[in-house]
Design a protein around this motif. Sequence first.
Motif, PDB file in Angstrom:
ATOM      1  N   LYS A 168       0.824  -1.203   0.000  1.00 22.74           N
ATOM      2  CA  LYS A 168       0.000   0.000   0.000  1.00 22.74           C
ATOM      3  C   LYS A 168       0.860   1.256   0.000  1.00 22.74           C
ATOM      4  CE  LYS A 168      -4.018  -2.070   2.306  1.00 22.74           C
ATOM      5  NZ  LYS A 168      -4.894  -2.043   3.509  1.00 22.74           N
ATOM      6  N   GLU A 169       1.975   1.207   0.749  1.00 18.82           N
ATOM      7  CA  GLU A 169       2.898   2.346   0.753  1.00 18.82           C
ATOM      8  C   GLU A 169       3.511   2.543  -0.629  1.00 18.82           C
ATOM      9  OE1 GLU A 169       3.532   4.502   3.156  1.00 18.82           O
ATOM     10  OE2 GLU A 169       2.063   3.570   4.471  1.00 18.82           O
ATOM     11  N   ILE A 170       3.828   1.433  -1.299  1.00 16.94           N
ATOM     12  CA  ILE A 170       4.372   1.521  -2.662  1.00 16.94           C
ATOM     13  C   ILE A 170       3.371   2.211  -3.576  1.00 16.94           C
ATOM     14  CG2 ILE A 170       5.033   0.159  -4.695  1.00 16.94           C
ATOM     15  CD1 ILE A 170       6.109  -1.962  -2.783  1.00 16.94           C
ATOM     16  N   GLU A 171       2.124   1.815  -3.481  1.00 17.72           N
ATOM     17  CA  GLU A 171       1.086   2.368  -4.355  1.00 17.72           C
ATOM     18  C   GLU A 171       0.920   3.864  -4.108  1.00 17.72           C
ATOM     19  OE1 GLU A 171      -1.338   2.523  -7.380  1.00 17.72           O
ATOM     20  OE2 GLU A 171      -0.364   0.654  -6.745  1.00 17.72           O
ATOM     21  N   ALA A 172       0.909   4.267  -2.825  1.00 14.54           N
ATOM     22  CA  ALA A 172       0.733   5.687  -2.502  1.00 14.54           C
ATOM     23  C   ALA A 172       1.905   6.517  -3.026  1.00 14.54           C
ATOM     24  CB  ALA A 172       0.586   5.859  -0.990  1.00 14.54           C
ATOM     25  N   ALA A 173       3.141   6.027  -2.786  1.00 12.37           N
ATOM     26  CA  ALA A 173       4.320   6.759  -3.263  1.00 12.37           C
ATOM     27  C   ALA A 173       4.392   6.737  -4.785  1.00 12.37           C
ATOM     28  CB  ALA A 173       5.585   6.155  -2.655  1.00 12.37           C
ATOM     29  N   SER A 174       3.985   5.628  -5.389  1.00 12.62           N
ATOM     30  CA  SER A 174       4.030   5.505  -6.848  1.00 12.62           C
ATOM     31  C   SER A 174       3.107   6.518  -7.518  1.00 12.62           C
ATOM     32  CB  SER A 174       3.645   4.087  -7.261  1.00 12.62           C
ATOM     33  OG  SER A 174       3.561   3.973  -8.650  1.00 12.62           O
ATOM     34  N   GLU A 175       1.955   6.756  -6.934  1.00 10.34           N
ATOM     35  CA  GLU A 175       1.038   7.745  -7.499  1.00 10.34           C
ATOM     36  C   GLU A 175       1.701   9.120  -7.550  1.00 10.34           C
ATOM     37  OE1 GLU A 175      -2.634   7.789  -5.427  1.00 10.34           O
ATOM     38  OE2 GLU A 175      -3.237   5.760  -6.066  1.00 10.34           O
ATOM     39  N   LYS A 176       2.456   9.449  -6.501  1.00 11.55           N
ATOM     40  CA  LYS A 176       3.173  10.719  -6.490  1.00 11.55           C
ATOM     41  C   LYS A 176       4.268  10.747  -7.548  1.00 11.55           C
ATOM     42  CE  LYS A 176       1.167  12.922  -3.080  1.00 11.55           C
ATOM     43  NZ  LYS A 176       0.510  14.246  -3.270  1.00 11.55           N
ATOM     44  N   VAL A 177       5.012   9.650  -7.675  1.00 14.02           N
ATOM     45  CA  VAL A 177       6.075   9.574  -8.677  1.00 14.02           C
ATOM     46  C   VAL A 177       5.503   9.801 -10.074  1.00 14.02           C
ATOM     47  CG1 VAL A 177       7.718   8.023  -9.809  1.00 14.02           C
ATOM     48  CG2 VAL A 177       7.615   8.132  -7.322  1.00 14.02           C
ATOM     49  N   LEU A 178       4.426   9.097 -10.403  1.00 17.02           N
ATOM     50  CA  LEU A 178       3.816   9.242 -11.725  1.00 17.02           C
ATOM     51  C   LEU A 178       3.256  10.641 -11.929  1.00 17.02           C
ATOM     52  CD1 LEU A 178       1.973   5.803 -12.011  1.00 17.02           C
ATOM     53  CD2 LEU A 178       4.128   6.486 -13.060  1.00 17.02           C
ATOM     54  N   PHE A 179       2.730  11.234 -10.869  1.00 18.40           N
ATOM     55  CA  PHE A 179       2.202  12.598 -10.969  1.00 18.40           C
ATOM     56  C   PHE A 179       3.314  13.583 -11.336  1.00 18.40           C
ATOM     57  CE2 PHE A 179       1.597  16.726  -8.904  1.00 18.40           C
ATOM     58  CZ  PHE A 179       0.439  17.153  -9.517  1.00 18.40           C
ATOM     59  N   TYR A 180       4.444  13.496 -10.625  1.00 16.66           N
ATOM     60  CA  TYR A 180       5.542  14.431 -10.893  1.00 16.66           C
ATOM     61  C   TYR A 180       6.209  14.143 -12.239  1.00 16.66           C
ATOM     62  CZ  TYR A 180       4.998  15.995  -6.087  1.00 16.66           C
ATOM     63  OH  TYR A 180       4.490  16.515  -4.927  1.00 16.66           O
ATOM     64  N   LEU A 181       6.301  12.875 -12.629  1.00 10.74           N
ATOM     65  CA  LEU A 181       6.849  12.544 -13.950  1.00 10.74           C
ATOM     66  C   LEU A 181       5.971  13.126 -15.057  1.00 10.74           C
ATOM     67  CD1 LEU A 181       8.031   8.825 -13.591  1.00 10.74           C
ATOM     68  CD2 LEU A 181       9.460  10.826 -13.987  1.00 10.74           C
ATOM     69  N   ASN A 182       4.677  12.943 -14.937  1.00 12.66           N
ATOM     70  CA  ASN A 182       3.763  13.474 -15.950  1.00 12.66           C
ATOM     71  C   ASN A 182       3.832  14.999 -16.007  1.00 12.66           C
ATOM     72  OD1 ASN A 182       2.772  10.979 -16.801  1.00 12.66           O
ATOM     73  ND2 ASN A 182       1.220  10.929 -15.197  1.00 12.66           N
ATOM     74  N   ASP A 183       4.003  15.622 -14.844  1.00 11.93           N
ATOM     75  CA  ASP A 183       4.112  17.073 -14.820  1.00 11.93           C
ATOM     76  C   ASP A 183       5.388  17.535 -15.537  1.00 11.93           C
ATOM     77  OD1 ASP A 183       3.124  19.690 -13.786  1.00 11.93           O
ATOM     78  OD2 ASP A 183       5.062  19.665 -12.765  1.00 11.93           O
ATOM     79  N   LEU A 184       6.509  16.832 -15.304  1.00 12.86           N
ATOM     80  CA  LEU A 184       7.758  17.178 -15.997  1.00 12.86           C
ATOM     81  C   LEU A 184       7.624  16.955 -17.504  1.00 12.86           C
ATOM     82  CD1 LEU A 184      10.425  15.708 -13.533  1.00 12.86           C
ATOM     83  CD2 LEU A 184       9.939  18.117 -13.962  1.00 12.86           C
ATOM     84  N   ILE A 185       6.971  15.856 -17.884  1.00 10.81           N
ATOM     85  CA  ILE A 185       6.767  15.571 -19.310  1.00 10.81           C
ATOM     86  C   ILE A 185       5.920  16.661 -19.954  1.00 10.81           C
ATOM     87  CG2 ILE A 185       5.650  13.987 -20.933  1.00 10.81           C
ATOM     88  CD1 ILE A 185       6.494  11.695 -19.064  1.00 10.81           C
ATOM     89  N   ASP A 186       4.863  17.086 -19.244  1.00 10.12           N
ATOM     90  CA  ASP A 186       4.013  18.153 -19.781  1.00 10.12           C
ATOM     91  C   ASP A 186       4.792  19.457 -19.943  1.00 10.12           C
ATOM     92  OD1 ASP A 186       1.877  16.433 -19.860  1.00 10.12           O
ATOM     93  OD2 ASP A 186       1.037  17.075 -17.929  1.00 10.12           O
ATOM     94  N   GLN A 187       5.627  19.781 -18.963  1.00  7.31           N
ATOM     95  CA  GLN A 187       6.394  21.023 -19.036  1.00  7.31           C
ATOM     96  C   GLN A 187       7.406  20.976 -20.182  1.00  7.31           C
ATOM     97  OE1 GLN A 187       7.638  23.081 -15.414  1.00  7.31           O
ATOM     98  NE2 GLN A 187       6.665  21.477 -14.192  1.00  7.31           N
ATOM     99  N   MET A 188       8.037  19.788 -20.381  1.00  8.30           N
ATOM    100  CA  MET A 188       8.993  19.676 -21.480  1.00  8.30           C
ATOM    101  C   MET A 188       8.293  19.718 -22.833  1.00  8.30           C
ATOM    102  SD  MET A 188      11.913  16.993 -20.262  1.00  8.30           S
ATOM    103  CE  MET A 188      10.831  15.812 -19.531  1.00  8.30           C
ATOM    104  N   SER A 189       7.094  19.147 -22.894  1.00 10.58           N
ATOM    105  CA  SER A 189       6.381  19.099 -24.170  1.00 10.58           C
ATOM    106  C   SER A 189       5.890  20.472 -24.594  1.00 10.58           C
ATOM    107  CB  SER A 189       5.190  18.141 -24.054  1.00 10.58           C
ATOM    108  OG  SER A 189       5.641  16.838 -23.747  1.00 10.58           O
ATOM    109  N   THR A 190       5.634  21.360 -23.616  1.00 10.98           N
ATOM    110  CA  THR A 190       5.126  22.696 -23.943  1.00 10.98           C
ATOM    111  C   THR A 190       6.239  23.695 -24.177  1.00 10.98           C
ATOM    112  OG1 THR A 190       4.943  23.157 -21.566  1.00 10.98           O
ATOM    113  CG2 THR A 190       2.977  22.349 -22.697  1.00 10.98           C
ATOM    114  N   ASN A 191       7.480  23.333 -23.799  1.00 12.89           N
ATOM    115  CA  ASN A 191       8.614  24.257 -23.985  1.00 12.89           C
ATOM    116  C   ASN A 191       9.206  24.114 -25.389  1.00 12.89           C
ATOM    117  OD1 ASN A 191       8.302  25.254 -21.430  1.00 12.89           O
ATOM    118  ND2 ASN A 191       9.755  23.821 -20.501  1.00 12.89           N
TER     119      ASN A 191
END
Length: 571
Positions: free
Chosen positions: A548-571
Amino acid sequence: MFSSLKPKADVNLLFTRGTNLQASGRFLQTLQFNNFTSQDQENLKEIYNGLQKIAPTMNEIFRNYLEEISPDGQTHISNEEIQQYLNQFFLAERNDEYVANTTKFFNLFRTYHYEAGKLIVVFNQLAFFMNTHILHNFGLKPNKAFAYMKSLSSAVNIDQELLVETLTEKIIENVVSEISSLMDANAKIMYMKDLVYSLDQQALEIQTSTSATEELAASIADIARTSSNISEKTTQSVQYATDSKNAIEQALNDIFKTGDTFTSIVHSFDQLQKHVNDIENVVTIINEIADQTNLLALNASIEAARAGEHGKGFSIVAQEVRKLAENTVSALSTVSTNVDSLKSYSTNVAKSITDTSHIINAASSEAKDTLPLLTNIVETIQEINQDVVNTASITEEQSAAIDEVSDKMNKILHLQEDIREYSSNTSHDIHMLGQEINRFRNDVITNNHTYLSSVTLLHLSKADHILWKWKIYNMFLGLEQLQPSDVSSHKECRLGKWYFSDKAKERFGHLSSYEQLDYYHEKVHYNAKEAVIEFTNGNIKQAELYLKEIEAASEKVLFYLNDLIDQMSTN
């Protein structure tokens, strides 16, 4: 002289490599492979100056070509963007900035979906046009013309390689992105583990419920039999109660009659008391008369004695009268004693009869109050009997219903076992699909020697992250065997290597998502190792908590990765 007018290229020049320009990475290798030097840059500037007087202009020719090969027949790239690229092609120094600006322009081709093959044709056509211009203007100077043509050819080759890499990189990026999305979507079926666990738990509960239902069915069957027996007994009780009520009513009627009889007896005893009193009064009077007679006889004897001989006869009479009086008194004394005894006895009997009459009257009054109660009791017993009959009937129906439920529970249990098997097979197939997706992803990366952008690397890192989380879930399902040593440090995986690279720090170090990413990424690796340790030691519940801890932390990891991908894609 004529040989100088008909020069030919030196074959060795084709295999000459090297550059004196400053660049990095693959672009430096490209410059070296095309033997592009600072002299080539100077030659391009001279060519550019010579092309300024031609008509139509290079801008117009390039725009017409792009309009012709455009997927929708329109040129979405402006004249300013085309002119800026042409100026850079002829005038800019080949360095990392040149790569960035050129790639930015080529990304427009990706944005508007130009075909790579047709773009290559356009560049070749432009090169041919410019070569004809060189031959036209420098035909009498063949060596100069060859030098210009070599510089132009090298420059076009370099840009074509950048174009192919840009388009290929986009393809790879899209493929990796789609693979990551596919793995992300496929990973959502990780909850098959929860389904399988739930099915196991439900199967256990259904087994327990089935056993309880069977026991309940047996108990209800016993209750049904008992209820039937009670119904029979209650029916008999109703009959007994009715008979008892009738008997009690008859007895009460007799008691009521007895009460009336006792009332008559009490009244008779009252009359007897009066008669005894009358007798007592008569006895008293006779006793008084006897006393008077005795006194008169005494006086007569006295007078007879005085009379002497003449009074003897009278004296005898007086004595007899006196004896009679005495006997009478004696008899009256006995009568008086008997009358007193009779009076006392009749008084006691009268009192007893009176008390008994009061008791009978009270009992009769209570008995009268009891009759409605007896009626209610009989009616209640009759109602109870009806309820018992209904209960027995309902219980029999429930028994049949419970038997049917028990049968259905057994069928559900078998169906549950089938679903469990299907779920396990599905989990296994999903696992195999995941392995195939990962194999395809690795093949795409391995077999395409293309520079991977930060976006592509992040998509790959995202896929790696999902894959590792997937492995932990598969461990719980028994589809993979993992050891704690299989879980690497968060700095050693693909995401960690990208994160701690100088290039990533330089480009993303100022971003909040970049800063937050490392904390949750480390938590994923830590909890993954702990989950494997606990699972290996048989502590499944504790391993589940780490999962359960893995799942909770993983959601954060994917959230921040997607945010970085979005920022790179718009630059």
